[in-house]
Scaffold this motif. Sequence first.
Motif, PDB file in Angstrom:
ATOM      1  N   LYS A   1       0.824  -1.195   0.000  1.00  0.00           N
ATOM      2  CA  LYS A   1       0.000   0.000   0.000  1.00  0.00           C
ATOM      3  C   LYS A   1       0.870   1.263   0.000  1.00  0.00           C
ATOM      4  O   LYS A   1       0.532   2.232  -0.645  1.00  0.00           O
ATOM      5  CB  LYS A   1      -0.934  -0.021   1.195  1.00  0.00           C
ATOM      6  N   HIS A   2       1.965   1.258   0.741  1.00  0.00           N
ATOM      7  CA  HIS A   2       2.855   2.417   0.778  1.00  0.00           C
ATOM      8  C   HIS A   2       3.393   2.723  -0.615  1.00  0.00           C
ATOM      9  O   HIS A   2       3.449   3.888  -1.019  1.00  0.00           O
ATOM     10  CB  HIS A   2       4.000   2.186   1.761  1.00  0.00           C
ATOM     11  N   LEU A   3       3.772   1.691  -1.364  1.00  0.00           N
ATOM     12  CA  LEU A   3       4.289   1.891  -2.719  1.00  0.00           C
ATOM     13  C   LEU A   3       3.216   2.508  -3.614  1.00  0.00           C
ATOM     14  O   LEU A   3       3.503   3.423  -4.392  1.00  0.00           O
ATOM     15  CB  LEU A   3       4.774   0.567  -3.314  1.00  0.00           C
ATOM     16  N   GLN A   4       1.973   2.041  -3.487  1.00  0.00           N
ATOM     17  CA  GLN A   4       0.876   2.602  -4.279  1.00  0.00           C
ATOM     18  C   GLN A   4       0.662   4.070  -3.944  1.00  0.00           C
ATOM     19  O   GLN A   4       0.469   4.894  -4.836  1.00  0.00           O
ATOM     20  CB  GLN A   4      -0.407   1.816  -4.032  1.00  0.00           C
ATOM     21  N   THR A   5       0.699   4.397  -2.668  1.00  0.00           N
ATOM     22  CA  THR A   5       0.516   5.785  -2.250  1.00  0.00           C
ATOM     23  C   THR A   5       1.646   6.652  -2.775  1.00  0.00           C
ATOM     24  O   THR A   5       1.418   7.765  -3.270  1.00  0.00           O
ATOM     25  CB  THR A   5       0.434   5.879  -0.716  1.00  0.00           C
ATOM     26  N   THR A   6       2.869   6.152  -2.719  1.00  0.00           N
ATOM     27  CA  THR A   6       4.018   6.893  -3.227  1.00  0.00           C
ATOM     28  C   THR A   6       3.869   7.149  -4.723  1.00  0.00           C
ATOM     29  O   THR A   6       4.103   8.268  -5.193  1.00  0.00           O
ATOM     30  CB  THR A   6       5.322   6.122  -2.952  1.00  0.00           C
ATOM     31  N   ARG A   7       3.477   6.138  -5.460  1.00  0.00           N
ATOM     32  CA  ARG A   7       3.304   6.296  -6.909  1.00  0.00           C
ATOM     33  C   ARG A   7       2.166   7.251  -7.232  1.00  0.00           C
ATOM     34  O   ARG A   7       2.270   8.045  -8.168  1.00  0.00           O
ATOM     35  CB  ARG A   7       3.066   4.937  -7.560  1.00  0.00           C
ATOM     36  N   LEU A   8       1.098   7.195  -6.454  1.00  0.00           N
ATOM     37  CA  LEU A   8      -0.011   8.109  -6.675  1.00  0.00           C
ATOM     38  C   LEU A   8       0.433   9.549  -6.433  1.00  0.00           C
ATOM     39  O   LEU A   8       0.127  10.448  -7.211  1.00  0.00           O
ATOM     40  CB  LEU A   8      -1.192   7.764  -5.766  1.00  0.00           C
ATOM     41  N   LYS A   9       1.203   9.766  -5.393  1.00  0.00           N
ATOM     42  CA  LYS A   9       1.693  11.116  -5.102  1.00  0.00           C
ATOM     43  C   LYS A   9       2.596  11.620  -6.225  1.00  0.00           C
ATOM     44  O   LYS A   9       2.546  12.789  -6.593  1.00  0.00           O
ATOM     45  CB  LYS A   9       2.402  11.153  -3.753  1.00  0.00           C
ATOM     46  N   GLN A  10       3.404  10.735  -6.796  1.00  0.00           N
ATOM     47  CA  GLN A  10       4.248  11.134  -7.926  1.00  0.00           C
ATOM     48  C   GLN A  10       3.381  11.491  -9.133  1.00  0.00           C
ATOM     49  O   GLN A  10       3.649  12.452  -9.846  1.00  0.00           O
ATOM     50  CB  GLN A  10       5.212  10.010  -8.298  1.00  0.00           C
ATOM     51  N   ALA A  11       2.346  10.709  -9.349  1.00  0.00           N
ATOM     52  CA  ALA A  11       1.456  10.953 -10.485  1.00  0.00           C
ATOM     53  C   ALA A  11       0.680  12.258 -10.320  1.00  0.00           C
ATOM     54  O   ALA A  11       0.310  12.889 -11.314  1.00  0.00           O
ATOM     55  CB  ALA A  11       0.491   9.781 -10.650  1.00  0.00           C
ATOM     56  N   LEU A  12       0.458  12.687  -9.095  1.00  0.00           N
ATOM     57  CA  LEU A  12      -0.274  13.933  -8.861  1.00  0.00           C
ATOM     58  C   LEU A  12       0.450  15.133  -9.465  1.00  0.00           C
ATOM     59  O   LEU A  12      -0.180  16.140  -9.795  1.00  0.00           O
ATOM     60  CB  LEU A  12      -0.473  14.167  -7.360  1.00  0.00           C
ATOM     61  N   ASN A  13       1.757  15.020  -9.622  1.00  0.00           N
ATOM     62  CA  ASN A  13       2.538  16.127 -10.168  1.00  0.00           C
ATOM     63  C   ASN A  13       2.189  16.455 -11.614  1.00  0.00           C
ATOM     64  O   ASN A  13       2.484  17.553 -12.077  1.00  0.00           O
ATOM     65  CB  ASN A  13       4.037  15.836 -10.057  1.00  0.00           C
ATOM     66  N   ILE A  14       1.576  15.520 -12.335  1.00  0.00           N
ATOM     67  CA  ILE A  14       1.213  15.775 -13.727  1.00  0.00           C
ATOM     68  C   ILE A  14      -0.139  16.464 -13.852  1.00  0.00           C
ATOM     69  O   ILE A  14      -0.508  16.907 -14.923  1.00  0.00           O
ATOM     70  CB  ILE A  14       1.219  14.478 -14.569  1.00  0.00           C
ATOM     71  N   LEU A  15      -0.873  16.546 -12.757  1.00  0.00           N
ATOM     72  CA  LEU A  15      -2.220  17.106 -12.786  1.00  0.00           C
ATOM     73  C   LEU A  15      -2.207  18.621 -12.600  1.00  0.00           C
ATOM     74  O   LEU A  15      -1.270  19.190 -12.048  1.00  0.00           O
ATOM     75  CB  LEU A  15      -3.069  16.487 -11.675  1.00  0.00           C
ATOM     76  N   LYS A  16      -3.291  19.241 -13.041  1.00  0.00           N
ATOM     77  CA  LYS A  16      -3.511  20.654 -12.748  1.00  0.00           C
ATOM     78  C   LYS A  16      -3.746  20.777 -11.240  1.00  0.00           C
ATOM     79  O   LYS A  16      -4.212  19.819 -10.602  1.00  0.00           O
ATOM     80  CB  LYS A  16      -4.721  21.174 -13.514  1.00  0.00           C
ATOM     81  N   PRO A  17      -3.444  21.924 -10.663  1.00  0.00           N
ATOM     82  CA  PRO A  17      -3.570  22.065  -9.199  1.00  0.00           C
ATOM     83  C   PRO A  17      -4.940  21.682  -8.640  1.00  0.00           C
ATOM     84  O   PRO A  17      -5.030  20.992  -7.624  1.00  0.00           O
ATOM     85  CB  PRO A  17      -3.260  23.545  -8.966  1.00  0.00           C
ATOM     86  N   ARG A  18      -6.008  22.103  -9.291  1.00  0.00           N
ATOM     87  CA  ARG A  18      -7.348  21.764  -8.775  1.00  0.00           C
ATOM     88  C   ARG A  18      -7.613  20.264  -8.876  1.00  0.00           C
ATOM     89  O   ARG A  18      -8.185  19.675  -7.959  1.00  0.00           O
ATOM     90  CB  ARG A  18      -8.423  22.563  -9.509  1.00  0.00           C
ATOM     91  N   GLN A  19      -7.177  19.646  -9.966  1.00  0.00           N
ATOM     92  CA  GLN A  19      -7.339  18.196 -10.093  1.00  0.00           C
ATOM     93  C   GLN A  19      -6.599  17.482  -8.968  1.00  0.00           C
ATOM     94  O   GLN A  19      -7.142  16.574  -8.339  1.00  0.00           O
ATOM     95  CB  GLN A  19      -6.793  17.704 -11.435  1.00  0.00           C
ATOM     96  N   ALA A  20      -5.378  17.882  -8.742  1.00  0.00           N
ATOM     97  CA  ALA A  20      -4.562  17.245  -7.701  1.00  0.00           C
ATOM     98  C   ALA A  20      -5.203  17.424  -6.329  1.00  0.00           C
ATOM     99  O   ALA A  20      -5.257  16.476  -5.528  1.00  0.00           O
ATOM    100  CB  ALA A  20      -3.146  17.818  -7.707  1.00  0.00           C
ATOM    101  N   GLU A  21      -5.704  18.607  -6.045  1.00  0.00           N
ATOM    102  CA  GLU A  21      -6.317  18.868  -4.752  1.00  0.00           C
ATOM    103  C   GLU A  21      -7.577  18.020  -4.554  1.00  0.00           C
ATOM    104  O   GLU A  21      -7.809  17.476  -3.474  1.00  0.00           O
ATOM    105  CB  GLU A  21      -6.647  20.356  -4.608  1.00  0.00           C
ATOM    106  N   ILE A  22      -8.367  17.881  -5.599  1.00  0.00           N
ATOM    107  CA  ILE A  22      -9.578  17.058  -5.500  1.00  0.00           C
ATOM    108  C   ILE A  22      -9.209  15.599  -5.254  1.00  0.00           C
ATOM    109  O   ILE A  22      -9.814  14.940  -4.406  1.00  0.00           O
ATOM    110  CB  ILE A  22     -10.460  17.239  -6.756  1.00  0.00           C
ATOM    111  N   ILE A  23      -8.216  15.087  -5.954  1.00  0.00           N
ATOM    112  CA  ILE A  23      -7.794  13.699  -5.735  1.00  0.00           C
ATOM    113  C   ILE A  23      -7.268  13.520  -4.310  1.00  0.00           C
ATOM    114  O   ILE A  23      -7.602  12.539  -3.634  1.00  0.00           O
ATOM    115  CB  ILE A  23      -6.731  13.272  -6.776  1.00  0.00           C
ATOM    116  N   LYS A  24      -6.470  14.460  -3.838  1.00  0.00           N
ATOM    117  CA  LYS A  24      -5.963  14.374  -2.464  1.00  0.00           C
ATOM    118  C   LYS A  24      -7.115  14.356  -1.465  1.00  0.00           C
ATOM    119  O   LYS A  24      -7.116  13.552  -0.525  1.00  0.00           O
ATOM    120  CB  LYS A  24      -5.043  15.556  -2.149  1.00  0.00           C
ATOM    121  N   CYS A  25      -8.086  15.226  -1.662  1.00  0.00           N
ATOM    122  CA  CYS A  25      -9.217  15.316  -0.739  1.00  0.00           C
ATOM    123  C   CYS A  25     -10.106  14.077  -0.797  1.00  0.00           C
ATOM    124  O   CYS A  25     -10.698  13.683   0.212  1.00  0.00           O
ATOM    125  CB  CYS A  25     -10.057  16.553  -1.036  1.00  0.00           C
ATOM    126  N   ARG A  26     -10.204  13.461  -1.949  1.00  0.00           N
ATOM    127  CA  ARG A  26     -11.076  12.292  -2.116  1.00  0.00           C
ATOM    128  C   ARG A  26     -10.394  10.971  -1.721  1.00  0.00           C
ATOM    129  O   ARG A  26     -11.076  10.047  -1.274  1.00  0.00           O
ATOM    130  CB  ARG A  26     -11.546  12.188  -3.573  1.00  0.00           C
TER     131      ARG A  26
END
Length: 70
Positions: A1-26
Amino acid sequence: KHLQTTRLKQALNILKPRQAEIIKCRYLKDKADTLEVLSAKYNISRERVRQIEHDAMAKIKKYCLEHYSM
């Protein structure tokens, strides 16, 4: 699970700020925000939040397939 979370956080960098914030919040909070909460925060409809979330997840999926598939 930690590896998945790490990869998701890396992938967030490709998103627009609002997209990234919504994914983080959800998905990355202990208690996820609802569509209702996010719609009020961004002053958009719940459906628009869902659409932004859907588009962001598609970008994350594409990123992960390109960078992490074996």
